[in-house]
Design an enzyme around this catalytic site. Sequence first.
Site, PDB file in Angstrom:
ATOM      1  CE1 TYR A  25      -4.262  -1.307  -0.125  1.00 33.95           C
ATOM      2  CE2 TYR A  25      -3.372  -3.088   0.842  1.00 33.95           C
ATOM      3  CZ  TYR A  25      -4.254  -2.400   0.174  1.00 33.95           C
ATOM      4  OH  TYR A  25      -5.463  -3.328  -0.243  1.00 33.95           O
ATOM      5  CD  GLU A  76      -6.994  -5.899   1.059  1.00 39.05           C
ATOM      6  OE1 GLU A  76      -5.503  -5.894   1.081  1.00 39.05           O
ATOM      7  OE2 GLU A  76      -7.244  -5.267   0.205  1.00 39.05           O
TER       8      GLU A  76
END
Length: 405
Positions: A95, A137
């Site tokens: 990310y 997630e």
Amino acid sequence: MLSQKSIDIIKSTIPVLEVKGLEITSVFYKNLFTNHPELLNIFNHTNQQQGRQQTALANTVLAAAKNIDKLETILPVVKQIAQKHRSLLVKPEHYPIVGEHLLGAIKEVLGDAATDEILTAWAKSYGIIAQVFIDIEKEMYNDSSSQEGGWSDFKEFKVIDKVKESDVITSFYLLPKDHSVLPTFLPGQYITVRAKVDGQKYLLNRQYSLSDIPGKEYYRISVKREAEEQQPEGVFSNYLHNLINIGDSLELTAPAGDFTLNTNLESPVVFISGGVGITPLISMAKQIANTQPNRKVEMICAARTAKLQPFKNELISLSEQINDYSLSFIYENPSEEDMKNPYFKKQGYIDVAWLTSNIQVVDAHYYVCGPVPFLKAVVSNLKQLNVPETNIHFEFFGPSMSLEG
């Protein structure tokens, strides 16, 4: 939490994103893969070439901007994307890389219009949104690995059978190479299949729906050979069809996806498929036959010809297992022999008039799957028939796109 000032700045960029969003995401992916080519082992190269991934991300960024003060409203979309991320093994460490290149793309495309104030607001917003993805997630990874037989990475499977279902679709039956028990899954979910294909620099990943019911010793996927006229041949699908045989190995991630049958309901179900879009729907229908045989089911399968229609015998045999079941084959170009089939109901396409005359259920839930043009047409037809949006469920093959886009 974002300050009101940051929220106002993000919302002020909406008009620019509506015009420049696709350009920004195209630059983003170009720079991302230039600086981190190892990520090409994760992404679907075909979706990149066709611009589908860039469009999907542009839609997501725009939706985030429009709802930056009420992100909970886009949580269903976030969860759908997170399912795909989990299936592809996107991890928290990815990310910051994405954030850096997304901000860089905004600056590159907008130039001086991307002020420090705008970039700072977007950096803060991205940090919050990224953390939402990471948290969701993480929970999905834990759920996947903690169930009986579950696993968290790629796992090696052996092909134990290979069955031709139509002129273009072949099923592969997959058994864990270590003979471990398989975790259950929800009808409609998919797996990611990974392989090193000769002539390709990077590993290739593709996601395929599971086309049989849970609880068996194997998983089944049913793959269409992508070889359309005036289209590049599908590298991965042709690799599977041509080179993968019984005894060969493939790597899989655990089942994922939220386009799933609601087995808590007893209301009627109408399944509407276009071509290979039947794959998640036949899993759902077979599950109903196995666990809810009194539930009313209407199955509508569209294809170009009968030769391209998979699972004909399986679909017909469901009438022996589901007490109230109807089956309709709709072919664009049927032969005379096709039209003699008692389940052949229409030549051409599914339209409002045909649905009005042939759908015999009230308050049904509709599950639709197929190519994007097919989805657009069918979902539009159902809305014209005043089917509540909450009763219409559909799945894209590939990155999530907007039906209105």
